[in-house]
Design a protein around this motif. Structure first.
Motif, short mmCIF file in Angstrom:
data_model
loop_
_atom_site.label_atom_id
_atom_site.label_comp_id
_atom_site.label_asym_id
_atom_site.label_seq_id
_atom_site.Cartn_x
_atom_site.Cartn_y
_atom_site.Cartn_z
N GLY A 109 1.11 -3.27 5.83
CA GLY A 109 0.76 -2.62 4.57
C GLY A 109 1.54 -3.25 3.43
N ASP A 128 1.77 4.99 1.17
CA ASP A 128 1.50 5.81 2.37
C ASP A 128 0.74 5.02 3.43
OD1 ASP A 128 2.60 8.02 0.96
OD2 ASP A 128 0.68 8.27 -0.06
N PRO A 129 1.26 3.89 3.84
CA PRO A 129 0.50 3.07 4.80
C PRO A 129 0.39 3.75 6.16
CG PRO A 129 2.73 2.21 4.58
CD PRO A 129 2.58 3.31 3.54
N SER A 177 -4.44 3.65 3.38
CA SER A 177 -3.45 4.15 2.42
C SER A 177 -4.05 5.26 1.58
CB SER A 177 -3.00 3.02 1.50
OG SER A 177 -3.93 2.86 0.44
N ARG A 231 -4.11 5.08 -1.72
CA ARG A 231 -4.47 4.57 -3.05
C ARG A 231 -5.96 4.76 -3.33
NH1 ARG A 231 -2.37 -0.56 -3.22
NH2 ARG A 231 -0.72 0.09 -4.62
N LEU A 289 0.84 -1.20 0.00
CA LEU A 289 0.00 0.00 0.00
C LEU A 289 0.87 1.25 0.00
CD1 LEU A 289 -2.70 -0.76 2.75
CD2 LEU A 289 -3.01 -0.79 0.27
#
Ligand code: AMP
Ligand code: MG
Length: 518
Positions: A82, A49-50, A186, A188, A47
Motif C-alpha cells: 500500500g 487504511d491499507p 483503502s 480513499r 494508501l
C-alpha cells in the motif's frame, strides 16, 4: 528534451515511520540505469487504511516471497504494497512512453498512475527453457506522476480486482502475461462514474516496456535513446538478436513472432483485450494492462466489452488485424535503426502467416487433432460459423466437445447439442465432417478427450463471476475474490471446480459493458 517537471514531488529522505517484522528482498534498479530520459523519480502516495484484498502465492514464488499466512503478515503486506514501506517504495520511478490510441497518434503518455519500484531476482525453481533476467516490480494506482495528464493517479478497487484476477487466471491458462503479486484496498474515495475507493495493484513482469516506449523516442527524434532502449531490451530479453546483421530488425522479427503466438492464444481461450492501443502492447509479446477485457460467453467475433470502442476496433475477431497494425507502428518507430523500410515491412508482414499457423495449431489442439492438416481450415471455419449462428458459449462448447465420440453411430451428448439448439443442422453437418476427420487421427476417444480437456478450460474469468466478487469486496468482504482466485488456478480441472464457476451467465444477466474508466 527534459522530463523533469519542477513542481513534482520526489523522494524525501525522511526515515519511514512504519516498521514491520517482514524483511523484503532488496530491489535492484535496472531500468533506472538507462537514465533520466527514460524515467523520473516520483514518490509513491501511500494508501490510507491499507488492507490486503488478496495475494497470489504463485506470483510470490516467482520472486522468492512467502505469501502472508496470518493477520499480522497480511498487515505487513498491506503496508508494504500500500506504499508505506521505504524498502519497497524507496526508489520508485515513472517511465515515459507514447502511443497510438484507437488508431490515432496520442503523443507522449507515460506512467500516469503506475510506478516502477525496481527488480527482484527470478526465483522460479523448476527447469525453464526461457530465462528471465529479473522481475520488474510495479505499483499501479500509486498517485500522480508528471505523466498523469488529466488523470488522478488512482486505480479503483473494481478495476484492480479485475486486473488482479485476470492476470493470474491467464497465467494458469498458460497465456503469457504480466503477473499480479497482490492487491491492497483503502478508504480513499475516488470519483469515476460513481464514487468508489482506491486500490493499489503490485504487478510483476520481466519488462513493462511497451511498443509505445519505442514510439516515444523515435517520434521525438531521440535516436540515441531509441538505440539505447533497443540494445537494452535485446541484451535482457533476446540476446541472440545482438549477433544479427541488424539487431533492431531481429528484435522486430522476435516481437512479431511472439505477438502472433499471443493473439492466437488469446483467441483460443476467448479473450478480448478490449483496448489494444500501442501503449498497451508489451515488447515481450505478453498480455499487459487489463482494462475493459472480457472472455467471450456466446461466440460473436464482433464482440467487444469496451463501450468506449463504438466502432468495434478492438473486437475479438479484429485482434489479429489490430496487432498487425500495432506492429507496423513499432516497425515504423524502429526505422531509424533499420537499413531499409522494406525490411521492416517484410518483418511485420510475417505476422499474418505466423498468426494463421499459430491459430490453426490452437484450433487443432482444441479439437483434439494432433497436427493441423491441409483442409482443416474449412473444418475450423464451419464450426465457428455454426457457433456464431447458434450463439454457442465459447468455453462450454469446446469443453463439451471432448465428450463427442468419433463413431457416427453414437449420439451427440445432450449438453453439447444444447449449445446448438437454435440452428442444429449446421452443427450436425459439421459433426459429420469432424468425425470423418477424426478417423484419420491415431488417438482413440479417451486419449483425445484427455488431450482436449488439457487445452479447453472448464472455467475462465467470466464477467459475471468477476462482478460477484467485486460486489462483495466493495462491501469489505474479500472471501469471494480469494475463492475465485483459488479456482482460476485450476481452470482445466473440472472435477475440483465448484459447478457454478463453470457455467455461462444466466440468460437475463447484464452484458459486460465496460468503459476505459478504471
Ligand atoms: P490506459 O487506457 O489505462 O492504458 O491508460 C492510458 C494512459 O492514461 C496511460 O498513460 C496511463 O498511465 C494514463 N492513465 C489512465 N488512468 C489514469 C489515472 N487515473 N490517472 C493518471 N493517469 C492515468
Ligand atoms: Mg495502459
Amino acid at each position: 528534451m527534459t522530463l523533469v517537471s519542477p513542481d513534482f514531488q520526489t523522494h524525501s529522505a525522511r526515515p519511514d515511520p512504519a516498521q514491520t517484522a517482514q524483511r523484503w528482498p532488496p530491489l535492484t534498479q535496472s531500468y533506472a540505469a538507462l537514465g533520466s530520459d527514460f524515467s523520473l523519480p516520483v514518490a509513491v502516495t501511500p494508501l490510507p487504511d491499507p488492507v490486503l484484498v488478496a495475494s497470489s502465492a504463485e506470483a510470490a514464488a516467482l520472486v522468492g516471497l512467502e505469501p502472508p499466512r496470518n493477520a499480522g503478515e497480511e498487515h505487513d503486506w498491506a503496508l508494504a504494497f500500500g506504499g508505506h514501506i521505504e524498502a519497497i517504495r524507496g526508489n520508485s520511478r515513472a517511465t515515459v512512453y507514447a502511443g497510438h490510441q484507437f488508431g490515432n497518434w496520442a503523443g507522449q503518455l507515460g506512467d500516469g498512475r503506475a510506478l516502477l519500484l525496481g527488480d527482484w531476482s527470478d526465483c522460479r525453481s523448476e527447469q525453464r527453457s526461457d530465462s528471465i533476467p529479473s522481475w520488474e516490480v510495479q505499483f499501479k494506482g500509486s498517485g500522480l506522476t508528471p505523466f498523469s495528464r488529466m488523470g488522478d493517479g488512482w486505480a479503483v478497487l473494481r478495476s484492480s480486482i479485475r486486473e488482479f484476477l485476470c492476470s493470474e487466471a491467464m497465467a494458469a491458462l498458460g497465456v503469457p502475461t504480466t503477473r499480479a503479486l497482490c492487491l491492497v484496498g483503502s478508504s480513499r474515495p475516488v470519483r469515476r462514474e460513481r464514487m468508489e475507493t482506491a486500490a493499489m495493484l503490485t504487478r510483476l513482469s520481466p519488462s513493462f516496456v511497451r511498443f509505445g516506449h519505442f514510439e516515444h523516442f523515435s517520434y521525438s527524434g531521440q535516436t540515441a535513446q531509441l538505440r539505447q532502449l533497443t540494445d537494452w531490451i535485446i541484451a535482457r530479453h533476446c540476446p541472440q538478436c545482438a549477433a544479427a546483421p541488424q539487431p533492431a530488425l531481429a528484435l522486430l522479427q522476435w516481437v512479431v513472432a511472439r505477438t502472433a503466438a499471443l493473439i492466437a492464444h488469446w483467441q483460443s481461450v476467448g479473450f478480448v483485450h478490449g483496448v489494444m492501443n500501442t501503449d498497451n502492447m508489451s515488447i515481450l509479446g505478453w498480455t499487459i494492462d487489463y482494462g475493459p477485457f472480457a472472455f467471450l460467453d456466446a461466440y460473436n467475433p464482433l464482440h467487444t466489452p469496451n463501450t468506449t470502442d463504438r466502432g468495434g476496433r478492438y473486437a475479438y475477431g479484429r485482434q489479429p488485424a489490430v496487432a498487425h497494425w500495432n506492429l507496423l507502428a513499432l516497425g515504423q518507430a524502429l526505422l531509424p535503426l533499420i537499413d531499409k523500410p522494406e525490411h521492416a515491412l517484410e518483418a511485420v508482414d510475417a505476422f499474418r502467416p505466423q498468426y494463421v499457423r499459430a491459430m490453426q495449431q490452437q484450433l487443432a489442439a482444441k479439437l483434439g487433432l494432433e497436427q493441423p492438416q491441409p483442409g482443416d481450415g474449412d473444418l475450423f471455419q464451419e464450426l465457428l460459423d455454426a457457433m456464431e449462428s447458434n450463439r454457442s458459449d465459447w468455453t462450454r462448447t469446446f469443453r463439451l466437445l471432448s465428450q463427442l465420440a468419433a463413431n457416427p453411430q453414437t449420439e451427440i451428448p445432450a449438453g453439447l447439442a444444447t449449445q446448438f439448439r437454435h440452428n442444429p443442422s449446421r452443427f450436425t453437418d459439421w459433426v459429420a465432417h469432424y468425425r470423418a476427420r477424426l478417423r484419420t487421427e491415431p488417438r482413440d476417444d479417451s486419449a483425445r478427450a484427455k488431450a482436449m480437456d488439457a487445452v479447453n478450460p472448464a472455467m475462465v474469468l467470466r464477467h459475471h463471476l468477476a462482478q460477484a466478487a467485486i460486489a462483495r469486496a466493495e462491501e469489505g468482504d474479500f472471501a469471494e475474490v480469494r475463492q475465485l482466485l483459488a479456482a482460476l488456478r485450476h481452470p482445466f480441472d473440472a472435477q475440483t471446480l465448484p459447478a457454478h464457476y463453470t457455467e455461462p451467465p444466466a440468460d437475463d444477466a447484464p452484458p459486460a459493458c465496460l468503459s476505459c474508466s478504471s
